[in-house]
Scaffold this motif. Structure first.
Motif, short mmCIF file in Angstrom:
data_model
loop_
_atom_site.label_atom_id
_atom_site.label_comp_id
_atom_site.label_asym_id
_atom_site.label_seq_id
_atom_site.Cartn_x
_atom_site.Cartn_y
_atom_site.Cartn_z
N TYR A 194 0.83 -1.20 0.00
CA TYR A 194 0.00 0.00 0.00
C TYR A 194 0.87 1.26 0.00
N VAL A 195 1.95 1.22 0.76
CA VAL A 195 2.86 2.38 0.81
C VAL A 195 3.54 2.57 -0.54
N ARG A 196 4.00 1.47 -1.16
CA ARG A 196 4.66 1.57 -2.47
C ARG A 196 3.72 2.12 -3.53
N GLU A 197 2.46 1.74 -3.45
CA GLU A 197 1.50 2.16 -4.47
C GLU A 197 0.90 3.53 -4.18
N GLY A 198 1.28 4.14 -3.06
CA GLY A 198 0.77 5.47 -2.75
C GLY A 198 -0.66 5.47 -2.25
N ILE A 199 -1.12 4.35 -1.67
CA ILE A 199 -2.48 4.26 -1.14
C ILE A 199 -2.49 4.81 0.28
N VAL A 201 -5.85 -6.17 9.19
CA VAL A 201 -5.25 -5.72 7.93
C VAL A 201 -6.22 -5.94 6.77
N ARG A 202 -6.85 -7.12 6.75
CA ARG A 202 -7.77 -7.44 5.65
C ARG A 202 -9.00 -6.52 5.66
N ARG A 203 -9.52 -6.25 6.84
CA ARG A 203 -10.71 -5.39 6.92
C ARG A 203 -10.39 -3.96 6.55
N ALA A 204 -9.21 -3.50 6.94
CA ALA A 204 -8.83 -2.12 6.63
C ALA A 204 -8.29 -1.98 5.21
N GLY A 205 -7.86 -3.10 4.62
CA GLY A 205 -7.23 -3.05 3.30
C GLY A 205 -8.19 -3.38 2.17
N TYR A 206 -7.62 -3.87 1.09
CA TYR A 206 -8.36 -4.13 -0.14
C TYR A 206 -8.26 -5.61 -0.49
N ALA A 207 -9.41 -6.19 -0.80
CA ALA A 207 -9.47 -7.63 -1.06
C ALA A 207 -8.84 -8.02 -2.38
N PHE A 208 -8.83 -7.10 -3.34
CA PHE A 208 -8.38 -7.43 -4.69
C PHE A 208 -7.49 -6.32 -5.22
N ARG A 209 -6.42 -6.72 -5.89
CA ARG A 209 -5.56 -5.74 -6.57
C ARG A 209 -5.01 -6.38 -7.83
N GLN A 210 -4.84 -5.55 -8.88
CA GLN A 210 -4.37 -6.07 -10.16
C GLN A 210 -3.72 -4.95 -10.96
N LEU A 211 -2.74 -5.32 -11.77
CA LEU A 211 -2.09 -4.34 -12.64
C LEU A 211 -3.12 -3.73 -13.60
N ILE A 219 -4.78 -1.27 -9.61
CA ILE A 219 -6.10 -0.87 -9.14
C ILE A 219 -6.44 -1.72 -7.91
N PHE A 220 -6.97 -1.10 -6.87
CA PHE A 220 -7.33 -1.79 -5.64
C PHE A 220 -8.84 -1.72 -5.45
N ILE A 221 -9.45 -2.86 -5.15
CA ILE A 221 -10.89 -2.94 -4.90
C ILE A 221 -11.08 -3.47 -3.48
N ARG A 222 -11.87 -2.74 -2.68
CA ARG A 222 -11.95 -3.04 -1.26
C ARG A 222 -12.69 -4.33 -0.95
#
Length: 348
Positions: free
Chosen positions: A33-38, A233-243, A291-294
Motif C-alpha cells: 500500500y505504501v509503495r502504491e501510494g495508497i 489488515v484485511r478489513r482495513a485493506g483491499y481484497a483485490f488488486r491487479q495491474l 487498481i485496488f478494490i476493497r
C-alpha cells in the motif's frame, strides 16, 4: 510438560513458518500500500524475527552454541551448554532460565534448574536440556554408511550418499540441528518463491468432543496464530488488486469508451471504465501501477457484468456470422439461378 530436543526443533520450524506468514500476509501487504501510494494507517503486529534469530543465528544462536558444545574437546555436558546460554542471553527478553530469573530477582517455581524457557510467538515453552547434546550429535558411524553403500541398492545409496568411498571425508558429520536448520532454510526458500495459501486449524475444545465450543481456548489460539492482526489488515485493506493493463484487458468490454480498443494509458482507461460503472469511490483506490478494490462484493459485481457482456458479445458474433452466411448462400443461389435461366433461354 517436559520438552526436549525434538520439541525444540519442531517449535523452531513452527516459528519460521509463522515468520513467513507474518511477512507475506501482514508486512508485505502493508508495504505494498505504501509503495502504491495508497492512503493507509499501519496496523501494528509482532514481528517474531527476534525469536528466530535467537535460535538460528549462525554466530550466537542456540543451535550454534549447541553445535559448538558438541565439537568442543574435553568434558562436555548439558550444564556447560546451559551456562553458555545464560551468559549469552542474560538480557534477552525472549529467553529465561533459573539463573537469569535470579539475576532479575524473579521467583518462579515452575522453571527447574536444568531448563530454559523461550517466549515463542505462540507462548512460553520450557525446555529440559538433558539429552540435547547426545541427540544433536546424531553420529552415524562411517563403516555403517559404507556398508549401506556397498549393498549396491539404489534406495540405500540415495539414503546414505556419504558412504561412497570417493566422497570419504575426515570431517565430522553434520549435527542433527545443523541438518534440520538447512532443511528449514530450503523449505523457506521454496515457500518464498511461491504464493502460498493458509489454512488455520482451530481446536474447539480440549476433550475432542463434538458440538462443544470453548471460547477461551479458541480466542487464545486466534491470538497466538496472529489472526487478529491479519483480520484487521484485511478489513482495513483491499481484497483485490491487479495491474492496470490486466484489469483493463479483462473488463474493457463493459464500457463503450474502452471497447474494443483504448488509445490512452492503462491507468486512465481503468479510471474511465470504473467511472462509467458508477461504483462508490470508497470501494476503489488507484495506485501507481495497480487498481485496488476493497470488498469482494464489488469484484463479484464486476464479474457478473462481464459474464453478461460476454454473452451479449457472443450473441452479436453469432448473429453477424449467421447473417453473413445466409447472405452469402442467397447470393450463390441467386447467381446459380441467373446462370441456369440464361442457359435455359439460350436453348429455347
Amino acid at each position: 510438560q517436559d520438552n526436549g530436543f525434538e520439541q525444540f526443533i519442531i517449535n523452531y520450524c513452527n516459528e519460521k513458518l509463522q515468520q513467513i506468514f507474518i511477512l507475506m500476509t501482514l508486512k508485505e501487504e502493508q508495504e505494498e500500500y505504501v509503495r502504491e501510494g495508497i492512503q493507509w494507517t499501519p496496523v501494528e503486529f509482532f514481528d517474531n524475527s527476534i525469536i528466530c534469530d535467537l535460535i538460528e543465528n549462525s554466530k550466537c544462536g542456540i543451535l550454534a552454541m549447541l553445535d559448538e558444545e558438541c565439537l568442543r574437546p574435553g568434558v562436555v555436558n548439558e550444564d556447560t551448554f546451559l551456562i553458555k546460554l545464560n551468559q549469552l542471553f542474560a538480557t534477552h527478553k525472549h529467553y529465561e532460565s533459573k539463573e537469569t530469573q535470579n539475576a532479575r530477582h524473579i521467583m518462579d517455581a515452575s522453571l527447574p534448574p536444568q531448563c530454559f524457557r523461550i517466549h515463542h510467538y505462540a507462548g512460553k515453552v520450557t525446555y529440559n536440556v538433558t539429552g540435547f547434546i547426545e541427540k544433536n550429535n546424531d553420529l552415524l558411524f562411517r563403516d555403517l554408511s559404507q556398508a549401506m553403500w556397498a549393498a549396491q541398492h539404489t534406495l540405500l545409496r540415495s539414503l546414505f550418499p556419504e558412504g561412497d568411498p570417493q566422497r570419504v571425508s575426515l570431517k565430522l558429520p553434520p549435527t542433527a540441528g545443523f541438518q534440520f536448520k538447512a532443511s528449514v532454510a530450503t523449505l523457506m526458500k521454496n515457500l518464498y518463491s511461491k504464493n502460498p495459501n493458509y489454512i488455520r486449524c482451530i481446536k474447539p475444545n480440549e476433550t475432542k468432543t463434538a458440538m462443544l465450543f470453548t471460547p477461551e481456548l479458541v480466542l487464545a489460539q486466534i491470538r497466538y496464530l496472529g489472526l487478529m492482526e491479519n483480520v484487521r489488515v484485511r478489513r482495513a485493506g483491499y481484497a483485490f488488486r491487479q495491474l492496470y493493463g490486466l484489469f483493463l484487458e479483462r473488463y474493457k468490454m463493459l464500457s463503450p469508451r474502452t471497447w474494443p480498443r483504448w488509445a490512452g494509458s492503462d491507468r486512465e482507461g481503468a479510471k474511465v471504465l470504473l467511472a462509467e460503472l458508477a461504483f462508490p469511490p470508497e470501494e476503489l483506490a488507484f495506485g501507481h501501477t495497480k487498481i485496488f478494490i476493497r470488498s469482494p462484493h464489488t469484484l463479484f459485481d464486476l464479474e457478473r457484468r462481464r459474464q453478461e457482456r460476454v454473452a451479449q458479445l457472443a450473441t452479436l458474433i453469432q448473429k453477424t456470422f449467421r447473417g453473413w452466411r445466409c447472405r452469402t448462400q442467397y447470393q450463390l443461389m441467386r447467381k446459380s439461378q441467373i446462370i441456369i435461366s440464361a442457359w435455359f433461354r439460350g436453348h429455347m
